[in-house]
Design an enzyme around this catalytic site. Sequence first.
Site, PDB file in Angstrom:
ATOM      1  N   ARG A  82      53.168  41.520  32.946  1.00 52.34           N
ATOM      2  CA  ARG A  82      52.040  42.338  32.466  1.00 52.34           C
ATOM      3  C   ARG A  82      52.547  43.563  31.717  1.00 52.34           C
ATOM      4  NH1 ARG A  82      47.731  44.023  36.908  1.00 52.34           N
ATOM      5  NH2 ARG A  82      49.360  45.514  37.432  1.00 52.34           N
ATOM      6  N   LYS A 184      47.859  47.949  30.828  1.00 49.38           N
ATOM      7  CA  LYS A 184      47.967  49.102  31.717  1.00 49.38           C
ATOM      8  C   LYS A 184      48.547  50.280  30.916  1.00 49.38           C
ATOM      9  CE  LYS A 184      48.822  49.505  36.645  1.00 49.38           C
ATOM     10  NZ  LYS A 184      47.511  50.023  37.018  1.00 49.38           N
ATOM     11  N   GLU A 220      34.846  46.425  36.099  1.00 57.07           N
ATOM     12  CA  GLU A 220      35.755  46.797  37.191  1.00 57.07           C
ATOM     13  C   GLU A 220      35.605  48.285  37.436  1.00 57.07           C
ATOM     14  OE1 GLU A 220      39.990  46.769  36.392  1.00 57.07           O
ATOM     15  OE2 GLU A 220      39.678  47.022  34.247  1.00 57.07           O
TER      16      GLU A 220
HETATM   17  N1  PLP Z   1      42.221  47.528  37.499  1.00 58.90           N
HETATM   18  C1  PLP Z   1      42.762  48.694  37.161  1.00 58.90           C
HETATM   19  C2  PLP Z   1      42.070  49.498  36.113  1.00 58.90           C
HETATM   20  C3  PLP Z   1      43.947  49.132  37.757  1.00 58.90           C
HETATM   21  O1  PLP Z   1      44.494  50.294  37.431  1.00 58.90           O
HETATM   22  C4  PLP Z   1      44.554  48.323  38.742  1.00 58.90           C
HETATM   23  C5  PLP Z   1      45.806  48.721  39.366  1.00 58.90           C
HETATM   24  O2  PLP Z   1      46.849  48.270  39.058  1.00 58.90           O
HETATM   25  C6  PLP Z   1      43.947  47.111  39.082  1.00 58.90           C
HETATM   26  C7  PLP Z   1      42.776  46.742  38.435  1.00 58.90           C
HETATM   27  C8  PLP Z   1      44.541  46.213  40.104  1.00 58.90           C
HETATM   28  O3  PLP Z   1      45.633  45.505  39.610  1.00 58.90           O
HETATM   29  P1  PLP Z   1      46.771  44.984  40.567  1.00 58.90           P
HETATM   30  O4  PLP Z   1      46.121  44.133  41.584  1.00 58.90           O
HETATM   31  O5  PLP Z   1      47.663  44.209  39.674  1.00 58.90           O
HETATM   32  O6  PLP Z   1      47.415  46.181  41.150  1.00 58.90           O
HETATM   33  C1  COI Z   2      47.712  50.382  41.236  1.00 60.63           C
HETATM   34  O1  COI Z   2      46.921  49.882  42.030  1.00 60.63           O
HETATM   35  O2  COI Z   2      48.916  50.149  41.267  1.00 60.63           O
HETATM   36  C2  COI Z   2      47.278  51.276  40.185  1.00 60.63           C
HETATM   37  O3  COI Z   2      48.014  51.471  39.282  1.00 60.63           O
HETATM   38  C3  COI Z   2      45.978  51.902  40.270  1.00 60.63           C
HETATM   39  C4  COI Z   2      46.066  53.363  40.062  1.00 60.63           C
HETATM   40  C5  COI Z   2      44.677  53.854  39.855  1.00 60.63           C
HETATM   41  C6  COI Z   2      46.756  54.064  41.186  1.00 60.63           C
END
Ligand code: PLP
Ligand code: COI
Length: 337
Positions: A82, A184, A220
């Site tokens: 990612r 991200k 989300e």
């Molecule tokens: N959506 C957003 C906007 C985020 O910042 C995060 C955090 O990483 C997620 C979703 C969840 O992603 P993940 O499960 O890969 O941490």
């Molecule tokens: C994560 O879950 O790793 C994120 O980057 C989310 C952030 C808002 C702390």
Amino acid sequence: MDKKNIDWGNLGFGYMPTEWRYVANYTDGKWDAGGLTDQSTITITECAGVLQYAQTCFEGLKAYTTEDGRIVCFRPDLNAARMADSCRQLKMPVFPEEKFLEAVIETVRANKEWVPPFGSGATLYIRPYMFGSSAVIGVKPADEYQFRVFVTPVGPYFKGGVKPLTLRISDLDRAAPRGTGHIKAGLNYAMSLYNIVDAHEQGYDENVYVDSATRTHIEETGGANIIFITRDGKLVTPKSDTILPSITRRSLLQVAKDYLGMEVEEREVRLDELDQFTECGLCGTAAVISPVGTIVDHGREINYAGFGPTIQKLYDTLTGIQMGRIEAPAGWIQVIE
Ligand code: PLP
Ligand code: COI
């Protein structure tokens, strides 16, 4: 190995510098060898791409201590992939995915006294990130970049730990169609700050964003994807090109199907069907699965079961896999030591 003397059970989601972090530099069109440093501060030009035009992206994953004392992390290969996608979209050089994994492993290993013990309720948050470090004044990508990884022990992301969350449907947007919602990029979080501060001031824990084109579908929250449970026990989660492809959400879909025998549906979720669901949760690395108690849509209040039976089962199974209590699908657990 002695663990640090920290009150693990009372940690919030904050930054605490540890001894070691990883750094690699991109100059003259290539990455240097990279390695660990004890320097937690960075000196860059006042005109750096990151400072002027926010050319930066990041990742987030966690290391856990398992019941039998190993240190592991969860699907780091998906974070590497990612981050590569984020870099391509922001015209940054990709940090090679195998090097990303090495950097994560090396950084966690060097800071193993900081990995919270099994059962403490805390975990080690790992933050890989990259930024444009050379000067740019015309709008263009930087020529030089720095990739870093630091770690910090954390507790629950939401204040109050396991209390069900109260969310509001946001009037502001997070991501545009064909924009950057699916990567991200730091800029996605900078532009959400006004809205999260406002949400907190109004007594809400988070904002639920809707699709900015029609404002009829759920997307989300500012820092996590969202899942719903139907009356007949199906897991439903929004499908959209403008949300971050959460690794936790993608894993949960598989856990729900293969471990719990649930039906799962990734599809558009309309605002006007929110009251058709019985349970709701936010999912992400930081959020893990945080139960939602209420969503407020401009005066219309929709209530959910909080830690209802299905969210609880999903939580127990996912964290069981992450902490080595339940056997993981092949390739999901990276043993660090
Ligand atoms: N959506 C957003 C906007 C985020 O910042 C995060 C955090 O990483 C997620 C979703 C969840 O992603 P993940 O499960 O890969 O941490
Ligand atoms: C994560 O879950 O790793 C994120 O980057 C989310 C952030 C808002 C702390």
